[in-house]
Design a protein around this motif. Structure first.
Motif, short mmCIF file in Angstrom:
data_model
loop_
_atom_site.label_atom_id
_atom_site.label_comp_id
_atom_site.label_asym_id
_atom_site.label_seq_id
_atom_site.Cartn_x
_atom_site.Cartn_y
_atom_site.Cartn_z
N LYS A 118 0.95 -0.91 -0.31
CA LYS A 118 -0.24 -0.16 -0.07
C LYS A 118 1.19 1.02 -0.14
O LYS A 118 1.04 2.16 -0.73
CB LYS A 118 -0.89 0.56 1.03
N ARG A 119 2.03 1.45 0.26
CA ARG A 119 2.72 2.36 0.88
C ARG A 119 3.40 3.00 -0.30
O ARG A 119 3.10 3.72 -0.51
CB ARG A 119 3.91 2.67 1.72
N TYR A 120 3.86 1.47 -1.31
CA TYR A 120 4.85 1.75 -1.90
C TYR A 120 3.51 1.62 -3.74
O TYR A 120 4.48 2.65 -5.04
CB TYR A 120 5.95 1.24 -2.15
N PHE A 121 2.77 1.16 -3.65
CA PHE A 121 2.52 0.98 -4.85
C PHE A 121 1.18 1.31 -4.95
O PHE A 121 0.58 1.39 -5.95
CB PHE A 121 2.42 -0.31 -5.03
N ARG A 122 -0.10 1.87 -3.91
CA ARG A 122 -0.73 3.04 -4.29
C ARG A 122 -1.23 3.83 -5.71
O ARG A 122 0.08 4.71 -5.51
CB ARG A 122 -1.68 3.53 -2.79
N GLY A 123 -2.02 4.02 -5.89
CA GLY A 123 -1.60 4.64 -7.19
C GLY A 123 -1.32 4.51 -8.73
O GLY A 123 -1.68 5.36 -9.68
N LYS A 124 -0.60 3.13 -8.73
CA LYS A 124 -0.07 2.63 -9.27
C LYS A 124 -1.35 1.76 -9.90
O LYS A 124 -2.06 1.07 -9.97
CB LYS A 124 1.28 1.81 -9.10
N PRO A 125 -0.88 1.96 -11.98
CA PRO A 125 -1.90 1.41 -12.30
C PRO A 125 -2.57 0.11 -12.24
O PRO A 125 -3.56 -0.53 -12.48
CB PRO A 125 -1.74 1.24 -14.17
N PHE A 126 -0.92 -1.30 -11.74
CA PHE A 126 -1.87 -2.18 -11.41
C PHE A 126 -1.52 -2.74 -9.87
O PHE A 126 -1.95 -3.50 -9.50
CB PHE A 126 -0.52 -2.87 -12.19
N TYR A 127 -1.88 -0.99 -9.08
CA TYR A 127 -2.23 -1.94 -7.36
C TYR A 127 -3.12 -2.70 -7.17
O TYR A 127 -2.59 -3.39 -7.03
CB TYR A 127 -2.19 -0.25 -6.94
N GLU A 128 -4.33 -2.59 -7.84
CA GLU A 128 -5.32 -4.05 -7.33
C GLU A 128 -5.23 -4.49 -8.37
O GLU A 128 -5.94 -6.28 -7.05
CB GLU A 128 -6.59 -3.04 -8.21
N ASN A 129 -4.41 -4.90 -8.91
CA ASN A 129 -4.38 -6.40 -9.83
C ASN A 129 -3.07 -6.84 -8.61
O ASN A 129 -3.19 -8.51 -8.89
CB ASN A 129 -4.02 -6.00 -11.07
#
Length: 310
Positions: free
Chosen positions: A102-113
């Protein structure tokens, strides 16, 4: 011990192959492109997440298997000041993985995947562990329940998904790929995981504990290992009787009798023939992959595994 000591004892002391695999896979997938510091950093973050998952699983697995040593030292729960508090430590490590992502990848297009991938692989691994425990319980009643089909199912869920598919899938998501386009790659990685676990089962019995960093206990723990499955398929009536009477007992005499049956059946030679056949099959599957970068990734994984057998 505090949290920092717990993490230092359990996370960084292995070979780190799973974490390094994410970084190496990402580098191979992006070959020809100069990676930015942020891209390298994020790949390393995911690599450490995989190593944290490995630490969590080993802590809990050692408790369930009543293991004594891991990575050349006492299992975490075996330390007098830790004991069964180790269960909570394992859960705590798992929770930290989600916080890091959550800290480093939230907001990335692949975050949910990425989150869905980690949750799914976590579930598959837990189901594999549950299946292992159920089959072991059934095996204590009747050793004939140990078949190759059952063995493959346990290994696929307990080992293949998190150790082989997860690192590659993480790197594919980082590279902007759709995992649905790589089902064939997933299947190859599952087969690699089975190849790897067969080696692990062999080394549990015949490997040097000083080299392995742990004392093998598959025979004592009544495990559905590749060796006992192969022995049951080949044993005559007398050998089968010895296996039924001695497999799953912790005394050294019983363990020696089981190992003697393995040697009578020449399972060491069976293992090396299996390894050669598996290696050739995997090479053929890899060469059929149309994506050159993916082929290179799979070849890198296979080299890492195959060198253990030499």
């Amino acid at each position: 011990m505090g949290e920092a000591e717990m993490l230092d004892y359990n996370v960084p002391r292995g070979k780190l192959n799973r974490g390094l695999a994410i970084v190496e896979t990402y580098r191979l997938l992006k070959e020809g492109d100069e990676l930015s510091e942020e891209e390298i950093f994020l790949a390393c973050v995911l690599g450490w997440c995989n190593e944290w998952l490995q630490a969590c699983l080993l802590i809990l697995d050692d408790i369930m298997d009543n293991s004594h040593t891991r990575r050349g030292q006492l299992c975490w729960y075996k330390l007098p000041e830790v004991g069964l508090h180790a269960i909570n430590d394992g859960v705590l490590i798992k929770c930290h993985i989600h916080r890091i992502i959550k800290r480093y990848f939230r907001g990335k297009p692949f975050y949910e995947n990425l989150m869905e991938l980690c949750d799914e692989v976590g579930l598959q691994t837990s189901l594999g562990q549950m299946l292992d425990l159920i089959v072991t319980h059934e095996g204590e009643k009747d050793l004939s329940n140990y078949t190759m089909a059952v063995y493959r199912r346990i290994v696929q869920y307990k080992t293949s998904y998190y150790s082989f598919y997860l690192p590659v899938a993480c790197a594919l998501l980082l590279a902007g790929e759709n995992l649905d386009d790589f089902i064939d790659v997933k299947n190859i990685l599952v087969e690699m995981g089975i190849y790897f676990q067969v080696q692990d089962d062999y080394l549990d019995c015949f490997g040097d504990p000083k080299v392995m960093g742990k004392i093998g206990t598959d025979i004592e723990d009544y495990k559905c290992s590749w060796l006992v499955v192969q022995a049951l398929e080949r044993a005559n009536d007398n050998q089968r009787r010895v296996l039924y009477e001695n497999y799953g007992k912790s005394d050294s005499v019983s363990v020696a009798k089981v190992k003697n049956i393995y040697e009578e059946l020449n399972l060491q030679d069976v293992f090396f023939k299996y390894g050669l056949a598996s290696y050739e099959h995997l090479i053929s599957s890899i060469e059929a992959q149309p994506n050159a970068a993916v082929r290179e990734v799979l070849e890198w994984f296979l080299r890492k595994i195959h060198c253990r057998q030499k």
